[in-house]
Design a protein around this motif. Structure first.
Motif, short mmCIF file in Angstrom:
data_model
loop_
_atom_site.label_atom_id
_atom_site.label_comp_id
_atom_site.label_asym_id
_atom_site.label_seq_id
_atom_site.Cartn_x
_atom_site.Cartn_y
_atom_site.Cartn_z
N ASN A 45 -11.12 2.45 -6.26
CA ASN A 45 -11.16 2.96 -4.89
C ASN A 45 -12.10 4.15 -4.74
O ASN A 45 -12.91 4.19 -3.81
N ARG A 99 -9.39 6.87 -2.02
CA ARG A 99 -10.59 6.58 -1.25
C ARG A 99 -11.13 7.84 -0.60
O ARG A 99 -12.32 8.12 -0.61
N ALA A 106 0.85 -1.19 0.00
CA ALA A 106 0.00 0.00 0.00
C ALA A 106 0.88 1.23 0.00
O ALA A 106 0.69 2.17 -0.76
N GLN A 138 -13.24 -5.26 -2.46
CA GLN A 138 -12.37 -5.28 -3.62
C GLN A 138 -12.42 -6.68 -4.20
O GLN A 138 -12.39 -7.65 -3.45
N THR A 170 -3.77 4.56 -2.33
CA THR A 170 -5.10 4.04 -2.00
C THR A 170 -5.84 4.97 -1.05
O THR A 170 -7.03 5.24 -1.24
N VAL A 227 -5.71 -2.39 -10.17
CA VAL A 227 -6.23 -1.78 -8.95
C VAL A 227 -7.75 -1.88 -8.89
O VAL A 227 -8.39 -2.21 -9.88
N ARG A 257 -2.26 -0.92 -5.76
CA ARG A 257 -1.91 0.48 -5.73
C ARG A 257 -1.28 0.88 -7.06
O ARG A 257 -0.69 0.08 -7.77
#
Lengths: 317, 317
Positions: A147, A181, A111, A274, A177, A144, A133
């Motif tokens: 997000n 988000r 991450a 995810q 990430t 990915v 990521r």
DNA sequence: CTGTTAGCGCCTTCAT
DNA sequence: ATGAAGGCGCTAACAG
């Protein structure tokens, strides 16, 4: 029957007669002969190993990922060489590893990823796939999850339940990430003219715990908290419990990832899923293809996320 | 300056002049030169890789183990090649791996280990260290915790609290750890003239959950449950909560391992701690020594366990 | 202290 | 369809 014939037979080279091949294989099995991998690598210039970089094994998300990744790599005839040291020291050893051709490529599933490791990516060290990521502008293949979209789903869910005082506890602001988000979440709130009070922390249970305590101690505490990942969310949930705050009646909590724990009876955490197995599978395949000589497309594969509503969210009282 | 000199300089061979060595290293760094690992392995007959067999990554215990193991191996100059496939298929690939000399040795840290893999151990495949679990009579080096002793501690704890109707949910009966723990527990109960009603399951949250439901549904349900590991215990705890049984006032629960989760606010599980870091460290070192040529002593290292009392146990009401 | 010469075990032309 | 040479990049013995 000579050595090169054995070599060919064991690799199913069609140029060897079916029955000699059979005889050779039988003998190999009986004698326990297996080709020496180093010698093979030396001439084929291929080791069959790939480095898998995961930094935080303590986050259950990564073992889950690792499991799928490993089995997928295995089915592609590749071995996973694990690298999970602390990031700081990682950069250099990865470079050595790749250069020493101990591995044919790498899957980077950390991450966090600091400047030093960034550099490693820029030097064109052969096949690399980013997983989970992205490093925008790196030109690297990346797999990915959506997000921002997932976070927006979470936001909408809370808004629809009627929440207005919403907080969020994000992951480390220097991670891709966490930023994605957080932005996705805020953007959705803004559409309703709202903002969340935001706390930053690392992706840990402890960060969630402390972050939640802080939020609850405020003058007008939030009625809902969006967390940067499930581990943070579970920490927040624990904090709520420790202070006698009822979830979800007094406080709604949403996580991100949908790790196995999230579904446990003790938590029943509403979260954003995810598509982990799919992501791992894609990453492994892209890497394998790149190793096979297909040049990296610098492709970004963004897989959809999904809101999983459980029992940690409800309308505010 | 010729090639062999470079080779020597990079390996800090004392036979090379300090200043030439420095010059060579500088140049290597500048040119990004790193010795080709396969070529090196080919001649040294040593790959620097070790296989780490862990079967159940979904049990948080293993990632925790892996983390320590990995970093310890790393500091010994070894790379961890991960093997976590399902046991059934494992045997064969491990044999190939070891024979192909892709790895110099293996650390076997799977709780379960079937006949097929037993065979692999019997064939003398070079350096192997068993971790967590033992195969009695295999003559292999093994690093394990005092499972029986730890289980006895748990039993005594429950007895001292005043429990008399005690149940246990063990791990798979075909695993060494499960048997050791169950026996240690029963032996201690017998000293007080008691026996536990025993349920078997695998080492999973689900097994704990279902096992606990069954036990609670009995005519005179137990006032305490000893679980084969923490994941089972957490499953049992979840089952208790789901059915409105208060822990610890109505039901005491004890686990085994002391994984990070056990300490979380939501659980506060009383459990038996294995000295995980120490175990991993020892195993790594023994393996490294064996690889270095020290012949395996067939030594069993049994490290002490420790009871960690938290909030899931209390006197029966 | 450094250079020279082999050879690790395999795969890959090339010839049979 | 099989056998005979050469070389992958390195380390290890032996000179010098």
């Amino acid at each position: 029957v000579t050595q090169p014939t054995v070599s060919r037979a064991l690799r199913d080279d069609p140029r060897v007669a079916p029955k000699t091949a059979a005889r050779i294989k039988e003998a190999a099995l009986r004698l326990g002969y297996v080709p020496h991998s180093a010698a093979r690598s030396l001439v084929t210039k291929r080791s069959g190993n790939v480095a898998v970089l995961v930094a935080e094994l303590n986050n259950p998300f990564y073992p889950e990922l690792l499991e799928v990744l490993h089995s997928e790599l295995d089915s592609l005839g590749l071995h996973a060489v694990l690298l999970s040291e602390r990031i700081q020291t990682m950069g250099e050893s990865v470079v050595s590893l790749l250069r020493s051709e101990l591995v044919d490529g790498a899957i980077v599933a950390t991450a966090t990823l600091d400047a030093k490791t960034e550099v490693l990516l820029r030097e064109q060290l052969g096949s690399i796939v980013l997983l989970i990521r992205d490093v925008p502008g790196s030109g690297r293949d990346a797999v990915v999850a959506d997000n921002a979209g997932g976070a927006a789903l979470a936001a909408r869910h809370l808004l629809e339940l009627g929440h207005r005082r919403i907080a969020s506890i994000t992951g480390p602001p220097d991670t891709w990430t966490a930023r994605e988000r957080a932005e996705g979440f805020e953007r959705e709130l803004e559409r309703s003219g709202l903002r969340s009070s935001t706390t930053h922390g690392d992706y840990s249970h402890d960060a969630g715990y402390k972050g939640c305590l802080d939020l609850l101690a405020a003058d007008s505490p939030p009625t809902a908290i969006f967390c940067g990942n499930d581990v943070i969310a579970l920490g927040a949930l624990d904090a709520a419990r420790a202070t006698g705050v009822e979830v979800p009646s007094q406080l709604s909590i949403v996580g991100f990832d949908d790790i196995a724990l999230a579904g446990w009876e003790s938590f029943r955490l509403t979260t954003v899923r995810q598509p982990l197995p799919e992501m791992a599978r894609r990453a492994a395949r892209i890497l394998a293809a790149t190793i096979e000589g297909k040049e990296p497309a610098g492709e970004r594969l963004v897989l959809p996320t999904e809101l999983v509503v459980r029992a940690s969210t409800a309308a505010p009282s």
